[in-house]
Design an enzyme around this catalytic site. Structure first.
Site, PDB file in Angstrom:
ATOM      1  N   ARG A 157       0.530  -0.921  -0.206  1.00 54.98           N
ATOM      2  CA  ARG A 157      -0.001   0.006   0.012  1.00 54.98           C
ATOM      3  C   ARG A 157       0.891   1.259   0.048  1.00 54.98           C
ATOM      4  O   ARG A 157       0.169   2.318   1.556  1.00 54.98           O
ATOM      5  CB  ARG A 157      -0.802   0.054   1.180  1.00 54.98           C
ATOM      6  CG  ARG A 157      -2.015  -1.080   1.146  1.00 54.98           C
ATOM      7  CD  ARG A 157      -2.746  -0.895   0.074  1.00 54.98           C
ATOM      8  NE  ARG A 157      -4.481  -2.054   0.462  1.00 54.98           N
ATOM      9  CZ  ARG A 157      -5.407  -0.957   1.349  1.00 54.98           C
ATOM     10  NH1 ARG A 157      -5.304   0.157   1.471  1.00 54.98           N
ATOM     11  NH2 ARG A 157      -6.046  -2.664   1.230  1.00 54.98           N
TER      12      ARG A 157
ATOM     13  N   ARG B 175      -3.986   7.095   0.989  1.00 51.99           N
ATOM     14  CA  ARG B 175      -4.551   7.824   1.405  1.00 51.99           C
ATOM     15  C   ARG B 175      -3.411   8.570   2.348  1.00 51.99           C
ATOM     16  O   ARG B 175      -3.431   9.637   2.893  1.00 51.99           O
ATOM     17  CB  ARG B 175      -5.261   7.988   2.514  1.00 51.99           C
ATOM     18  CG  ARG B 175      -6.963   7.937   1.477  1.00 51.99           C
ATOM     19  CD  ARG B 175      -8.678   6.924   2.097  1.00 51.99           C
ATOM     20  NE  ARG B 175      -7.591   5.381   2.289  1.00 51.99           N
ATOM     21  CZ  ARG B 175      -8.305   4.894   3.190  1.00 51.99           C
ATOM     22  NH1 ARG B 175      -9.817   5.343   3.506  1.00 51.99           N
ATOM     23  NH2 ARG B 175      -8.066   4.362   3.484  1.00 51.99           N
TER      24      ARG B 175
ATOM     25  N   ARG C  78      -7.325  12.640  -5.516  1.00 52.00           N
ATOM     26  CA  ARG C  78      -8.103  11.437  -5.125  1.00 52.00           C
ATOM     27  C   ARG C  78      -9.301  12.815  -4.809  1.00 52.00           C
ATOM     28  O   ARG C  78     -10.541  12.519  -4.809  1.00 52.00           O
ATOM     29  CB  ARG C  78      -8.234  10.716  -3.408  1.00 52.00           C
ATOM     30  CG  ARG C  78      -8.019   9.484  -3.770  1.00 52.00           C
ATOM     31  CD  ARG C  78      -9.210   8.210  -4.674  1.00 52.00           C
ATOM     32  NE  ARG C  78      -9.705   8.248  -3.345  1.00 52.00           N
ATOM     33  CZ  ARG C  78     -10.799   8.538  -2.819  1.00 52.00           C
ATOM     34  NH1 ARG C  78     -11.307   9.181  -3.233  1.00 52.00           N
ATOM     35  NH2 ARG C  78     -11.721   7.913  -1.731  1.00 52.00           N
TER      36      ARG C  78
ATOM     37  N   ASP D 272      -7.003  -2.842  -7.247  1.00 51.87           N
ATOM     38  CA  ASP D 272      -7.597  -3.124  -6.165  1.00 51.87           C
ATOM     39  C   ASP D 272      -7.966  -4.462  -6.170  1.00 51.87           C
ATOM     40  O   ASP D 272      -7.988  -5.250  -7.037  1.00 51.87           O
ATOM     41  CB  ASP D 272      -8.585  -2.415  -5.446  1.00 51.87           C
ATOM     42  CG  ASP D 272      -9.158  -2.849  -4.373  1.00 51.87           C
ATOM     43  OD1 ASP D 272      -8.732  -2.360  -2.657  1.00 51.87           O
ATOM     44  OD2 ASP D 272      -9.359  -3.657  -3.608  1.00 51.87           O
TER      45      ASP D 272
ATOM     46  N   TYR E 139     -14.760 -12.242   0.920  1.00 51.88           N
ATOM     47  CA  TYR E 139     -15.268 -10.418  -0.007  1.00 51.88           C
ATOM     48  C   TYR E 139     -16.530 -10.958  -0.725  1.00 51.88           C
ATOM     49  O   TYR E 139     -17.856 -10.038  -0.084  1.00 51.88           O
ATOM     50  CB  TYR E 139     -14.714  -9.618  -0.277  1.00 51.88           C
ATOM     51  CG  TYR E 139     -13.285  -8.797   0.716  1.00 51.88           C
ATOM     52  CD1 TYR E 139     -14.206  -7.686   1.243  1.00 51.88           C
ATOM     53  CD2 TYR E 139     -12.639  -9.100   0.368  1.00 51.88           C
ATOM     54  CE1 TYR E 139     -13.524  -7.476   1.896  1.00 51.88           C
ATOM     55  CE2 TYR E 139     -11.607  -8.371   1.257  1.00 51.88           C
ATOM     56  CZ  TYR E 139     -12.154  -6.904   1.401  1.00 51.88           C
ATOM     57  OH  TYR E 139     -11.503  -6.318   2.402  1.00 51.88           O
TER      58      TYR E 139
HETATM   59  O1  CP3 Z   1      -0.456  -0.811  -2.715  1.00 54.53           O
HETATM   60  C1  CP3 Z   1      -0.195  -0.267  -3.358  1.00 54.53           C
HETATM   61  O2  CP3 Z   1       0.125   0.370  -3.504  1.00 54.53           O
HETATM   62  C2  CP3 Z   1      -1.627  -0.234  -4.407  1.00 54.53           C
HETATM   63  C3  CP3 Z   1      -2.694  -0.807  -4.243  1.00 54.53           C
HETATM   64  C4  CP3 Z   1      -3.435  -1.202  -3.887  1.00 54.53           C
HETATM   65  C5  CP3 Z   1      -4.775  -1.254  -3.511  1.00 54.53           C
HETATM   66  N1  CP3 Z   1      -5.179  -2.433  -2.741  1.00 54.53           N
HETATM   67  C6  CP3 Z   1      -5.291   0.389  -3.241  1.00 54.53           C
HETATM   68  C7  CP3 Z   1      -6.438   0.316  -2.105  1.00 54.53           C
HETATM   69  C8  CP3 Z   1      -3.210  -2.924  -3.020  1.00 54.53           C
HETATM   70  C9  CP3 Z   1      -2.346  -3.598  -3.326  1.00 54.53           C
HETATM   71  C10 CP3 Z   1      -4.418  -3.299  -2.111  1.00 54.53           C
HETATM   72  C11 CP3 Z   1      -5.079  -4.895  -1.749  1.00 54.53           C
HETATM   73  C12 CP3 Z   1      -6.252  -4.629  -1.156  1.00 54.53           C
HETATM   74  N2  CP3 Z   1      -7.249  -4.203  -1.157  1.00 54.53           N
HETATM   75  C13 CP3 Z   1      -6.103  -5.564  -0.141  1.00 54.53           C
HETATM   76  C14 CP3 Z   1      -5.324  -6.696   0.786  1.00 54.53           C
HETATM   77  C15 CP3 Z   1      -3.914  -6.299   1.054  1.00 54.53           C
HETATM   78  C16 CP3 Z   1      -4.171  -5.554   2.502  1.00 54.53           C
HETATM   79  O3  CP3 Z   1      -4.726  -4.841   2.625  1.00 54.53           O
HETATM   80  O4  CP3 Z   1      -4.922  -6.551   3.008  1.00 54.53           O
HETATM   81  C17 CP3 Z   1      -7.040  -5.757   0.347  1.00 54.53           C
HETATM   82  C18 CP3 Z   1      -8.359  -6.514   1.521  1.00 54.53           C
HETATM   83  C19 CP3 Z   1      -8.077  -4.673  -0.729  1.00 54.53           C
HETATM   84  C20 CP3 Z   1      -9.670  -4.230   0.106  1.00 54.53           C
HETATM   85  C21 CP3 Z   1      -9.985  -2.899  -0.007  1.00 54.53           C
HETATM   86  N3  CP3 Z   1      -9.825  -1.512  -0.460  1.00 54.53           N
HETATM   87  C22 CP3 Z   1      -9.597  -2.832   1.098  1.00 54.53           C
HETATM   88  C23 CP3 Z   1     -10.260  -3.528   3.092  1.00 54.53           C
HETATM   89  C24 CP3 Z   1      -9.933  -0.841   1.325  1.00 54.53           C
HETATM   90  C25 CP3 Z   1     -10.580  -0.255   2.047  1.00 54.53           C
HETATM   91  C26 CP3 Z   1      -9.379   0.263   3.592  1.00 54.53           C
HETATM   92  C27 CP3 Z   1      -8.417   0.827   3.229  1.00 54.53           C
HETATM   93  O5  CP3 Z   1      -6.620   0.264   3.667  1.00 54.53           O
HETATM   94  O6  CP3 Z   1      -8.473   2.122   2.775  1.00 54.53           O
HETATM   95  C28 CP3 Z   1      -9.412  -0.685  -0.246  1.00 54.53           C
HETATM   96  C29 CP3 Z   1      -9.570   0.166  -0.431  1.00 54.53           C
HETATM   97  C30 CP3 Z   1      -8.035   1.141  -1.559  1.00 54.53           C
HETATM   98  N4  CP3 Z   1      -7.735   0.274  -1.879  1.00 54.53           N
HETATM   99  C31 CP3 Z   1      -7.592   2.141  -0.500  1.00 54.53           C
HETATM  100  C32 CP3 Z   1      -6.500   1.810  -1.598  1.00 54.53           C
HETATM  101  C33 CP3 Z   1      -5.629   3.248  -1.726  1.00 54.53           C
HETATM  102  C34 CP3 Z   1      -7.935   3.460  -0.238  1.00 54.53           C
HETATM  103  C35 CP3 Z   1      -8.767   4.191  -0.993  1.00 54.53           C
HETATM  104  C36 CP3 Z   1      -9.604   5.694  -0.896  1.00 54.53           C
HETATM  105  O7  CP3 Z   1      -8.281   6.501  -1.237  1.00 54.53           O
HETATM  106  O8  CP3 Z   1      -9.891   6.006  -0.446  1.00 54.53           O
END
Ligand code: CP3
Length: 652
Positions: free
Chosen positions: A329, A333, A342, A378, A455
């Site tokens: 990640r 944010r 965003r 994602d 999910y």
């Molecule tokens: O690592 C990176 O920079 C690449 C981007 C990336 C995102 N999601 C962007 C994202 C990656 C590799 C993921 C994987 C992901 N997504 C996982 C596996 C990794 C982990 O943390 O366990 C999971 C479970 C998700 C599902 C998901 N997507 C969740 C639970 C959420 C909300 C919680 C959170 O962390 O914000 C997201 C949204 C998400 N995915 C955001 C980002 C940057 C935030 C969205 C926003 O800008 O509001």
């Protein structure tokens, strides 16, 4: 038997008769999605046309060129609404008037203008210029002010030539149509076309085409939209609409024999399934050829740069001069640059806009100085093309619509053809690869089968996985079908990312730690292993999970080259359990990054000291960076890991 649309999703852009269009599509067994693409422009909006009238009446214009029929009609309407009819006629009789074709000619005659120069066939802008160069009424153009009526796009070539002859060109764009006040349906139609949710598109006039592409332009999606049509039956009501589609480089599959909505819908319904099948087949062949070419190119690029990348070397357990680091990640944010993007775009739109996704990917990697980039996407993106709804609203995390709770729910899921429905990810990979320094490898990723299944079944993040385990324990047939379907889709998706330029792939199994070792072994391991076994050979695979220290030995059986572990297990002990023939990724607690730079440094040093520079360590966190993390701490971590590990390798 009546051959209809057979439940294909049919998008149409009709405005005035949208209700009738919806009905017609439904009568022919289509799922109608009507997105009105235009609204009549109020004549008052033609400000430039009014200015033109004022200058004409004041005698400041010497010559007027009318280029199109509809444009001439609208311009005359605007003028008549704002000026006196007789004064207008007199003003036109004092200037030179050129009509490019029969339609403008007729409109001008109706106004009572008699001295009109008409242009010979084929009446293009070149013939207009010829007249001006040869007609004795205009011995020289230099210094003349020419009013040029245009509709739609300006004719740059004509304007350029006129200016080259010294004329002053007063361009008069006239608008008959504008975008509708509410562009949401049009925008949704665009997104649905791009994500492969619509199979047929009906155009009932040429302006709809340009308005659809105008919206796409606003969202930087022009190219993606154009490409999406290679899987959409494209039908046009008549020749000028067909011309507009061809101008956008779209292939028109059908032009109706008569220019009526009934005929268009009826004919398209009759042929749509056959046309779609043909189109898909052609597209498959094209993709295969393209993938082959791209594979060759990627292989070449890989050979040149990968062997010296510290990250790739660590994946292969080869020694390095320092410990490579990247962070899960790493784009998100906590970063101002991300927030700036965003604030203008929703998360899903960002993921679906390759230019922006690539910008986020590349910016994060450069800003942090890490040794690998991860594509911005994602794990849940794959759910949409499988037939589920996904939304990311605010702080509550993702939520999924259309939950999978039974065997019949599993049967309604679709197997993903990512080249069709997730091509925006591949495009983002291509663009990121092009934007990254060649020494920085790009990691592709997806969710692992279990985490994706959880999910789909739970609908979001949960505490006890009641429904997931319920399905797994009670209905092994449904579970197996679901995991097989997800796994097959993932193989295509990950290999697609590799073909587009990803040089390693990571499977995120974030929630699998809720299972007992026995359940993991029976219900998860076979599918995860199947996915990993089918990744293109030579590409490092990373398997990430959390809370699985109770069964690392089983995790190793997935066959991944790199195992990513969380902080709940001691990294050195984990590695000795896994064996030194796999690489290890991890495992600092992300909460450390919320402290001070000094604490970050000392915790990084402890971790590096414990590993003692063993080949095959990739520094990372045990889970993703949290949104509250100060970016300075992350930059400091990357610098320190490089510096400390470099020193320790000198000392050895
Ligand atoms: O690592 C990176 O920079 C690449 C981007 C990336 C995102 N999601 C962007 C994202 C990656 C590799 C993921 C994987 C992901 N997504 C996982 C596996 C990794 C982990 O943390 O366990 C999971 C479970 C998700 C599902 C998901 N997507 C969740 C639970 C959420 C909300 C919680 C959170 O962390 O914000 C997201 C949204 C998400 N995915 C955001 C980002 C940057 C935030 C969205 C926003 O800008 O509001």
């Amino acid at each position: 038997m009546k051959l209809g649309f057979q439940n294909l999703r049919v998008v149409a852009f009709e405005s005035r008769n949208s209700g009738k269009m919806r009905e017609l599509i439904s009568q022919h067994d289509g799922l109608a999605q009507v997105a009105p693409a235009m609204a009549e422009a109020p004549l008052e909006e033609n400000v430039r046309a009014i200015q033109f009238g004022q200058r004409l009446l004041k005698g400041e214009i010497s010559l007027v060129i009318f280029m199109t029929g509809v444009g001439t009609q609208t311009l005359i309407k605007v003028l008549e609404k704002n000026f006196d009819h007789q004064e207008l006629r007199d003003a036109f009789s004092r200037v030179g008037v050129i009509a490019r074709g029969p339609k403008p000619l007729e409109t001008l005659r109706n106004l009572g203008i008699s001295k009109i120069i008409s242009i010979s066939e084929p009446s293009t802008w070149k013939e207009v210029l010829d007249i001006l160069d040869t007609n004795k009424s205009f011995p020289k153009l230099s210094g003349l002010t020419i009013g040029l009526q245009e509709s739609g796009n300006p004719n740059y070539s004509l304007v350029k030539e006129l200016k080259a002859r010294g004329a002053i060109v007063f361009q008069v764009p006239v608008y008959r149509w504008t975008l509708p006040v509410d562009t949401k349906p049009l925008k949704k139609a665009m997104s649905d076309l791009i994500s492969g949710n619509c199979q047929v598109a009906l155009f009932t006039n040429s302006v709809q085409v340009s308005h659809l592409f105008q919206i796409a332009e606003q969202y930087h999606q022009r190219d993606s939209l154009r490409r999406s049509f290679s899987n959409v039956v494209t039908a046009s009501i008549g020749p000028s609409c067909t011309k507009a589609l061809k101008r956008e480089q779209l292939e028109v599959d059908l032009q109706s024999a008569k220019p009526t909505m009934d005929q268009l819908v009826q004919e398209t319904a009759l042929h749509s399934t056959k046309l779609l099948a043909n189109k898909r087949q052609t597209e498959q062949t094209r993709i295969k050829v393209k993938l082959k070419e791209e594979n060759n190119l990627t292989l070449k690029q890989n050979c040149n740069h990968l062997n010296s990348s510290p990250f790739i070397r660590a994946c292969r357990c080869q020694p390095n001069n320092f410990t490579p680091i990247w962070l899960m990640r790493q784009a998100g944010r906590y970063m101002e640059e991300y927030q700036a993007i965003r604030s203008k775009t929703s998360f899903l739109e960002l993921c679906k806009t390759p230019d922006l996704a690539a910008e986020v990917t590349v910016t994060a990697a450069h800003r942090l100085g890490v040794d690998a980039a991860i594509i911005f996407a994602d794990i849940l993106l794959i759910l949409e093309p499988m037939g589920l709804g996904v939304s990311f609203d605010g702080e509550s995390g993702p939520s999924i619509q259309g939950l999978i709770r039974s065997h019949s729910d599993v049967s309604r899921l679709r197997e993903v053809n990512p080249q069709e429905s997730l091509s925006f990810v591949f495009e983002a990979v291509r663009k990121s690869r092009a934007g990254l320094q060649s020494k920085i490898p790009l990691i592709g990723f997806s969710g692992a089968p279990f985490t994706l299944a959880s999910y789909m079944i739970e609908g979001g993040g949960v505490k006890n996985y009641r429904y997931t385990k319920g399905l797994m324990y009670r209905d092994s047939g449904a579970w197996k079908a679901l995991m097989e379907l997800i796994s097959r889709s993932l193989i295509k998706y990950l290999n697609g990312q590799i073909a587009a330029g990803a040089q390693a792939v990571q499977l995120f199994d974030s929630w699998v730690g809720c299972l007992s070792p026995e359940d993991y072994k029976q219900w998860v391991l076979p599918y995860t292993r199947y996915v990993i076994e089918n990744i293109q050979p030579g590409i490092p695979t990373i398997y990430f999970s959390t809370g699985t220290s109770g069964y690392l030995e089983l995790i190793k059986k997935t066959g991944a080259h790199v195992i990513s572990v969380d902080w709940r297990v001691n990294l050195v002990q984990a590695w000795s359990r896994l064996g030194r023939n796999v690489a290890i990724q991890g495992n600092m607690d992300p909460l450390v990054l919320l402290t001070t730079p000094d604490i970050v440094t000392s915790r990084a040093k402890e971790l590096l000291d414990s590993v003692q520079g063993q080949p095959g360590h990739i520094f990372n966190l045990g889970h993703g960076i949290l949104p509250q993390t100060p970016v300075e701490n992350v930059i400091r971590l990357v610098e320190e890991v490089h510096e400390i590990s470099n020193l320790s390798s000198l000392n050895n």
